[in-house]
Design a protein around this motif. Sequence first.
Motif, PDB file in Angstrom:
ATOM      1  N   MET A 108      -6.112  -1.156   2.890  1.00 35.14           N
ATOM      2  CA  MET A 108      -5.314   0.010   2.558  1.00 35.14           C
ATOM      3  C   MET A 108      -5.718   1.161   3.489  1.00 35.14           C
ATOM      4  O   MET A 108      -6.882   1.399   3.718  1.00 35.14           O
ATOM      5  CB  MET A 108      -5.574   0.402   1.100  1.00 35.14           C
ATOM      6  N   SER A 109      -4.752   1.907   4.003  1.00 34.75           N
ATOM      7  CA  SER A 109      -5.062   2.998   4.913  1.00 34.75           C
ATOM      8  C   SER A 109      -5.436   4.256   4.136  1.00 34.75           C
ATOM      9  O   SER A 109      -5.196   4.370   2.938  1.00 34.75           O
ATOM     10  CB  SER A 109      -3.864   3.279   5.826  1.00 34.75           C
ATOM     11  N   LYS A 110      -6.005   5.226   4.810  1.00 32.52           N
ATOM     12  CA  LYS A 110      -6.439   6.469   4.164  1.00 32.52           C
ATOM     13  C   LYS A 110      -5.264   7.352   3.759  1.00 32.52           C
ATOM     14  O   LYS A 110      -5.389   8.196   2.901  1.00 32.52           O
ATOM     15  CB  LYS A 110      -7.347   7.261   5.102  1.00 32.52           C
ATOM     16  N   ASN A 111      -4.114   7.176   4.387  1.00 34.60           N
ATOM     17  CA  ASN A 111      -2.960   8.032   4.123  1.00 34.60           C
ATOM     18  C   ASN A 111      -2.184   7.613   2.883  1.00 34.60           C
ATOM     19  O   ASN A 111      -1.246   8.281   2.488  1.00 34.60           O
ATOM     20  CB  ASN A 111      -2.020   8.053   5.330  1.00 34.60           C
ATOM     21  N   THR A 112      -2.526   6.486   2.286  1.00 41.50           N
ATOM     22  CA  THR A 112      -1.835   6.058   1.079  1.00 41.50           C
ATOM     23  C   THR A 112      -2.775   6.161  -0.100  1.00 41.50           C
ATOM     24  O   THR A 112      -3.990   6.112   0.044  1.00 41.50           O
ATOM     25  CB  THR A 112      -1.339   4.603   1.207  1.00 41.50           C
ATOM     26  N   ARG A 113      -2.202   6.292  -1.272  1.00 40.44           N
ATOM     27  CA  ARG A 113      -3.029   6.331  -2.468  1.00 40.44           C
ATOM     28  C   ARG A 113      -2.422   5.401  -3.509  1.00 40.44           C
ATOM     29  O   ARG A 113      -1.211   5.263  -3.603  1.00 40.44           O
ATOM     30  CB  ARG A 113      -3.169   7.738  -3.020  1.00 40.44           C
TER      31      ARG A 113
END
Length: 107
Positions: A1-6
């Motif tokens: 999972m990337s940092k820009n998604t939650r």
Amino acid sequence: MSKNTRLVYSTDQGRVKEATAEKAVDSGDGIVRLLRETKGRKGKGVTLITGLGLKEAELKALAKKLKQQCGVGGAIKDGVIEIQTDDREKLKALLEKQGLSVKIAGG
């Protein structure tokens, strides 16, 4: 999972709430300032109390006490207490009883 998604919802964990960080407290220079403002209020004056440097819960308690002792309404917006009165001298006396250094600013 990337940092820009939650992660909002997952079938294995249910709803996930992110921890809310407490807002930073602006300590200022140690002097509480009482400002009179009428802008955007149809000529009715309110007193803005800035520079308190208190946390949210302490700010609410102080605002409630000041509103009760002055017999007026008010609100807290962005760490600034708004009291619906022009009587800055009374507010100054009440805040000085709390042990705060108070200065009446503005005209």
